[in-house]
Design a protein around this motif. Structure first.
Motif, PDB file in Angstrom:
ATOM      1  N   LEU A  44       0.833  -1.210   0.000  1.00  0.00           N
ATOM      2  CA  LEU A  44       0.000   0.000   0.000  1.00  0.00           C
ATOM      3  C   LEU A  44       0.864   1.256   0.000  1.00  0.00           C
ATOM      4  O   LEU A  44       0.594   2.215  -0.738  1.00  0.00           O
ATOM      5  CB  LEU A  44      -0.932  -0.002   1.220  1.00  0.00           C
ATOM      6  N   LEU A  45       1.910   1.269   0.818  1.00  0.00           N
ATOM      7  CA  LEU A  45       2.823   2.413   0.860  1.00  0.00           C
ATOM      8  C   LEU A  45       3.550   2.581  -0.470  1.00  0.00           C
ATOM      9  O   LEU A  45       3.743   3.708  -0.954  1.00  0.00           O
ATOM     10  CB  LEU A  45       3.829   2.237   1.993  1.00  0.00           C
ATOM     11  N   MET A  46       3.950   1.463  -1.084  1.00  0.00           N
ATOM     12  CA  MET A  46       4.608   1.535  -2.389  1.00  0.00           C
ATOM     13  C   MET A  46       3.686   2.118  -3.444  1.00  0.00           C
ATOM     14  O   MET A  46       4.076   2.985  -4.238  1.00  0.00           O
ATOM     15  CB  MET A  46       5.064   0.139  -2.830  1.00  0.00           C
ATOM     16  N   SER A  47       2.438   1.655  -3.444  1.00  0.00           N
ATOM     17  CA  SER A  47       1.475   2.139  -4.433  1.00  0.00           C
ATOM     18  C   SER A  47       1.242   3.637  -4.290  1.00  0.00           C
ATOM     19  O   SER A  47       1.194   4.372  -5.286  1.00  0.00           O
ATOM     20  CB  SER A  47       0.160   1.380  -4.278  1.00  0.00           C
ATOM     21  N   SER A  48       1.126   4.084  -3.058  1.00  0.00           N
ATOM     22  CA  SER A  48       0.909   5.515  -2.821  1.00  0.00           C
ATOM     23  C   SER A  48       2.105   6.338  -3.296  1.00  0.00           C
ATOM     24  O   SER A  48       1.945   7.397  -3.920  1.00  0.00           O
ATOM     25  CB  SER A  48       0.663   5.769  -1.338  1.00  0.00           C
ATOM     26  N   ALA A  49       3.307   5.844  -3.009  1.00  0.00           N
ATOM     27  CA  ALA A  49       4.507   6.571  -3.413  1.00  0.00           C
ATOM     28  C   ALA A  49       4.674   6.578  -4.928  1.00  0.00           C
ATOM     29  O   ALA A  49       5.121   7.574  -5.509  1.00  0.00           O
ATOM     30  CB  ALA A  49       5.732   5.954  -2.753  1.00  0.00           C
ATOM     31  N   ARG A  50       4.285   5.495  -5.577  1.00  0.00           N
ATOM     32  CA  ARG A  50       4.458   5.389  -7.034  1.00  0.00           C
ATOM     33  C   ARG A  50       3.457   6.245  -7.811  1.00  0.00           C
ATOM     34  O   ARG A  50       3.670   6.548  -8.985  1.00  0.00           O
ATOM     35  CB  ARG A  50       4.335   3.931  -7.462  1.00  0.00           C
ATOM     36  N   THR A  90       2.742   3.417 -14.530  1.00  0.00           N
ATOM     37  CA  THR A  90       3.558   2.213 -14.645  1.00  0.00           C
ATOM     38  C   THR A  90       3.399   1.561 -16.002  1.00  0.00           C
ATOM     39  O   THR A  90       2.346   1.665 -16.640  1.00  0.00           O
ATOM     40  CB  THR A  90       3.178   1.206 -13.544  1.00  0.00           C
ATOM     41  N   ASN A  91       4.427   0.878 -16.434  1.00  0.00           N
ATOM     42  CA  ASN A  91       4.388   0.193 -17.727  1.00  0.00           C
ATOM     43  C   ASN A  91       3.661  -1.140 -17.655  1.00  0.00           C
ATOM     44  O   ASN A  91       3.433  -1.784 -18.662  1.00  0.00           O
ATOM     45  CB  ASN A  91       5.818  -0.063 -18.222  1.00  0.00           C
ATOM     46  N   VAL A  92       3.345  -1.623 -16.463  1.00  0.00           N
ATOM     47  CA  VAL A  92       2.683  -2.913 -16.296  1.00  0.00           C
ATOM     48  C   VAL A  92       1.314  -2.677 -15.691  1.00  0.00           C
ATOM     49  O   VAL A  92       1.182  -2.011 -14.663  1.00  0.00           O
ATOM     50  CB  VAL A  92       3.504  -3.845 -15.374  1.00  0.00           C
ATOM     51  N   SER A  93       0.273  -3.201 -16.316  1.00  0.00           N
ATOM     52  CA  SER A  93      -1.099  -2.983 -15.852  1.00  0.00           C
ATOM     53  C   SER A  93      -1.701  -4.288 -15.358  1.00  0.00           C
ATOM     54  O   SER A  93      -1.628  -5.322 -16.040  1.00  0.00           O
ATOM     55  CB  SER A  93      -1.948  -2.419 -16.995  1.00  0.00           C
ATOM     56  N   ASP A 134      -5.548  -6.474 -10.489  1.00  0.00           N
ATOM     57  CA  ASP A 134      -5.248  -6.322  -9.071  1.00  0.00           C
ATOM     58  C   ASP A 134      -4.138  -5.280  -8.973  1.00  0.00           C
ATOM     59  O   ASP A 134      -2.972  -5.572  -9.203  1.00  0.00           O
ATOM     60  CB  ASP A 134      -4.795  -7.657  -8.477  1.00  0.00           C
ATOM     61  N   VAL A 135      -4.535  -4.030  -8.648  1.00  0.00           N
ATOM     62  CA  VAL A 135      -3.595  -2.915  -8.771  1.00  0.00           C
ATOM     63  C   VAL A 135      -2.407  -3.030  -7.834  1.00  0.00           C
ATOM     64  O   VAL A 135      -1.383  -2.394  -8.043  1.00  0.00           O
ATOM     65  CB  VAL A 135      -4.332  -1.577  -8.523  1.00  0.00           C
ATOM     66  N   LEU A 136      -2.520  -3.821  -6.758  1.00  0.00           N
ATOM     67  CA  LEU A 136      -1.421  -3.938  -5.812  1.00  0.00           C
ATOM     68  C   LEU A 136      -0.575  -5.186  -6.039  1.00  0.00           C
ATOM     69  O   LEU A 136       0.406  -5.385  -5.322  1.00  0.00           O
ATOM     70  CB  LEU A 136      -1.958  -3.949  -4.378  1.00  0.00           C
ATOM     71  N   LYS A 137      -0.942  -5.992  -7.027  1.00  0.00           N
ATOM     72  CA  LYS A 137      -0.239  -7.262  -7.199  1.00  0.00           C
ATOM     73  C   LYS A 137       1.233  -7.054  -7.536  1.00  0.00           C
ATOM     74  O   LYS A 137       2.112  -7.743  -6.993  1.00  0.00           O
ATOM     75  CB  LYS A 137      -0.893  -8.106  -8.279  1.00  0.00           C
ATOM     76  N   VAL A 138       1.524  -6.124  -8.424  1.00  0.00           N
ATOM     77  CA  VAL A 138       2.917  -5.924  -8.817  1.00  0.00           C
ATOM     78  C   VAL A 138       3.747  -5.433  -7.637  1.00  0.00           C
ATOM     79  O   VAL A 138       4.908  -5.831  -7.464  1.00  0.00           O
ATOM     80  CB  VAL A 138       3.012  -4.948 -10.011  1.00  0.00           C
ATOM     81  N   LEU A 190       7.821  -6.592  -3.641  1.00  0.00           N
ATOM     82  CA  LEU A 190       8.274  -6.533  -2.251  1.00  0.00           C
ATOM     83  C   LEU A 190       8.646  -7.925  -1.753  1.00  0.00           C
ATOM     84  O   LEU A 190       9.662  -8.099  -1.072  1.00  0.00           O
ATOM     85  CB  LEU A 190       7.183  -5.933  -1.369  1.00  0.00           C
ATOM     86  N   TRP A 191       7.864  -8.928  -2.109  1.00  0.00           N
ATOM     87  CA  TRP A 191       8.181 -10.300  -1.707  1.00  0.00           C
ATOM     88  C   TRP A 191       9.461 -10.775  -2.390  1.00  0.00           C
ATOM     89  O   TRP A 191      10.282 -11.481  -1.782  1.00  0.00           O
ATOM     90  CB  TRP A 191       7.018 -11.227  -2.041  1.00  0.00           C
ATOM     91  N   ALA A 192       9.665 -10.387  -3.653  1.00  0.00           N
ATOM     92  CA  ALA A 192      10.900 -10.747  -4.356  1.00  0.00           C
ATOM     93  C   ALA A 192      12.115 -10.150  -3.652  1.00  0.00           C
ATOM     94  O   ALA A 192      13.172 -10.784  -3.556  1.00  0.00           O
ATOM     95  CB  ALA A 192      10.847 -10.273  -5.809  1.00  0.00           C
TER      96      ALA A 192
END
Length: 548
Positions: free
Chosen positions: A155-161, A167-170, A173-177, A182-184
């Motif tokens: 959630l914090l990443m999404s807000s900052a981005r 983003t180039n990837v759609s 599930d907007v938070l999946k990437v 983050l898990w990677a």
């Protein structure tokens, strides 16, 4: 995914060059004391230190580092995270640190810019840019601290981005990437250790490093180096001795591997900590090369727990599946008693059980001054066969008959090696045996002095006599004649004074550690430098020098 030897390599050789990272992030506590680009320590009160003018949270040692890192810092959303979103994070998240989240922001930006984050790879292969992100479903389902960290962090990443370009990837599930990235980072990042202190930060490397699998019995290790300040420590190996091996992976995974092997993102990660992989054993062409992800001086249960908690896999390396357990694991388990039983023998009550019963008896007596209750507990313990008999039996000399001698002696050099490789490995074996012989001799002569005033230790006349373990388990560096010669002399009449003997023993131990460090990590490693400094310090104190 795995890495295999391109050619047969001898022990103590660098397998790779200095591998540049995909993304890096200093730990929060080092943001103001170290450069966020090259990780070097910032000089105190220096006019050349430059801070980001927007967030003032990251600092750089020079204009070159600022130029090389500022685009990633601002365009990834890291700068915006410091300015607008850090204050919205939960206290627990801030206490644990934000380096993994910031590295994930940087990583996602880098991969998007290189076209290495695709819908197919993330959805069908649980990979992003060649990095594994498998196990995230299990982590989220378990609902422990790690799940909360992934959910809040995404959630914090999404807000900052959102402050940067689309983003180039759609994804539907907007938070999946964000979650996958983050898990990677959590599962692929490594702690950057450049000195004896705390790890300075984390670094995420591409397939040329992340594809090295784990083993509890590894044949390689790795070290970190900085550029350009530590050029002497960097491997100048022009050609990697390992190649990636995989099957059934997405096209961008292979693209990511090839890109990283060929380019290493020089424009994006100009500096930052590089990693060099080094073999610690002779390796044949085609053999898999493995490193360790965890502390190996743990029991099997502890190792498996660590691996599952962070990486969500169960290790099935040769050490973990060995039956019976290797000698090292028996010792780590505290089951010295178990060394003398066949595999199918029922396990006798453990020494820990005996200790627990005795402690309970002592507690009963001390709490109520009830001698009868104490006696009853001990009687019950004996009636259930929890007696010292098992401890005594474990010390008998027939221990080794049930165990393979090969497990507790130096293995031979692998078949197929060239003659000079075998000679080098045999030199290593003989060097270790010479160190062992000298240290054993010094230990014997120091013992009476060290044991003074300790009755339980004074009863042990020979601290290096482990013959009760059996020759298959303990192969002493001293021969029978050596023991006879040592025993013929009273340690108190040893020509060397006790304190000098102890100092000599310390010098041998430190020198041996320095030797092993150079084998595993290279002669320029900080541990080797530390050992060298200690030895030089000892030498300065004595005239004539001890190490002349």
């Amino acid at each position: 995914m795995e890495m295999r030897a391109r050619e047969s390599v001898n022990m103590s050789e660098d397998l790779t060059g200095a591998i540049a990272p995909y993304a890096t992030a200093l730990h929060d506590m080092f943001l103001h004391s170290h450069c966020s680009s090259c990780f070097s320590k910032l000089p105190p009160q220096s006019t050349c230190v430059i801070s980001c003018t927007m967030c003032c949270s990251v600092r750089y040692c020079c204009s070159e580092c600022l130029t090389s890192d500022l685009v990633v810092h601002s365009s990834s959303g890291e700068c915006c995270f410091f300015v607008e979103h850090l204050k919205g994070a939960s206290p627990s998240y801030v206490i644990e640190g934000t380096s993994d989240l910031r590295a994930a922001l940087r990583l996602l930006y880098v991969l998007e810019m290189q076209g290495l984050a695709s819908f197919d790879s993330i959805n069908h292969y649980s990979r992003i840019g060649g990095l594994s992100a498998s196990g995230i479903e299990e982590a989220l389902e378990e609902g422990e601290d790690i799940a909360e960290r992934i959910l809040e962090g995404s959630l914090l990443m999404s807000s900052a981005r959102k402050s940067r370009a689309q983003t180039n990837v759609s994804f539907s599930d907007v938070l999946k990437v964000e979650r996958m990235t983050l898990w990677a980072v959590i599962t692929n990042s490594v702690e950057v250790q450049l000195s004896e202190g705390l790890a300075m930060g984390i670094s995420v490397y591409g397939p040329s490093f992340s594809w090295f699998n784990h083993s509890c019995f590894p044949n390689a290790s790795y070290r970190f180096v900085l550029t350009p300040n530590d050029e002497d420590c960097i491997s100048h190996k022009s050609k990697s001795s390992v190649v990636p091996a995989s099957k059934g992976v997405a096209a961008d995974v292979v693209k990511g591997a090839n890109y990283h092997f060929l380019n290493s993102f020089p424009a994006i990660c100009k500096y930052g900590p590089r990693v060099v992989v080094r073999c610690t054993k002779p390796i044949n062409k085609g053999d898999e090369v493995c490193i360790t992800y965890i502390d190996l001086l743990q029991t099997k249960e502890a190792r498996q727990s660590d691996l599952w908690l962070k990486y969500k896999f169960i290790c099935s390396c040769s050490r973990c599946v060995a039956s019976p357990e290797p000698y090292l694991d028996l010792i780590l388990n505290g089951h010295a008693r178990d060394l003398n039983k066949p595999e199918d023998e029922v396990t006798a009550p453990t020494i820990e059980d005996l200790d627990d019963a005795l402690q309970q008896a002592i507690s009963e007596y001390s709490s109520g001054d009830d001698a009868k209750a104490c006696c009853d507990i001990i009687e019950s313990m004996l009636s259930e066969n929890l007696s010292l008999f098992f401890l005594v039996e474990s010390m008998k000399g027939d221990t080794g008959q049930y165990l393979s001698e090969a497990k507790f002696t130096f293995p031979s050099c692998p078949e197929g090696f060239a003659k000079h490789d075998s000679v080098k490995y045999n030199d290593f074996r003989s060097t270790c045996e010479r160190f062992g012989k000298q240290m054993s001799s010094l230990s014997f002569h120091c013992w009476s002095f060290l044991a003074q005033g300790l009755p339980c230790l004074e009863q042990i006349k020979n601290p290096i006599d482990f013959s009760w373990l059996g020759t298959a388990i303990f192969r002493s560096p001293l021969s029978e004649d050596d023991y006879a010669n040592l025993s013929a002399h009273n340690p108190t009449s040893f020509a060397m004074a006790p304190k000098e003997c102890i100092l000599s023993l310390a010098i041998y131990c430190i020198t041996y550690c320095k030797y092993l460090t150079s084998i595993c990590y290279g002669p320029q490693h900080y541990l080797a430098d530390r050992a060298k400094d200690i030895l030089e310090g000892i030498n300065i104190l004595y005239d004539p020098p001890l190490l002349a």
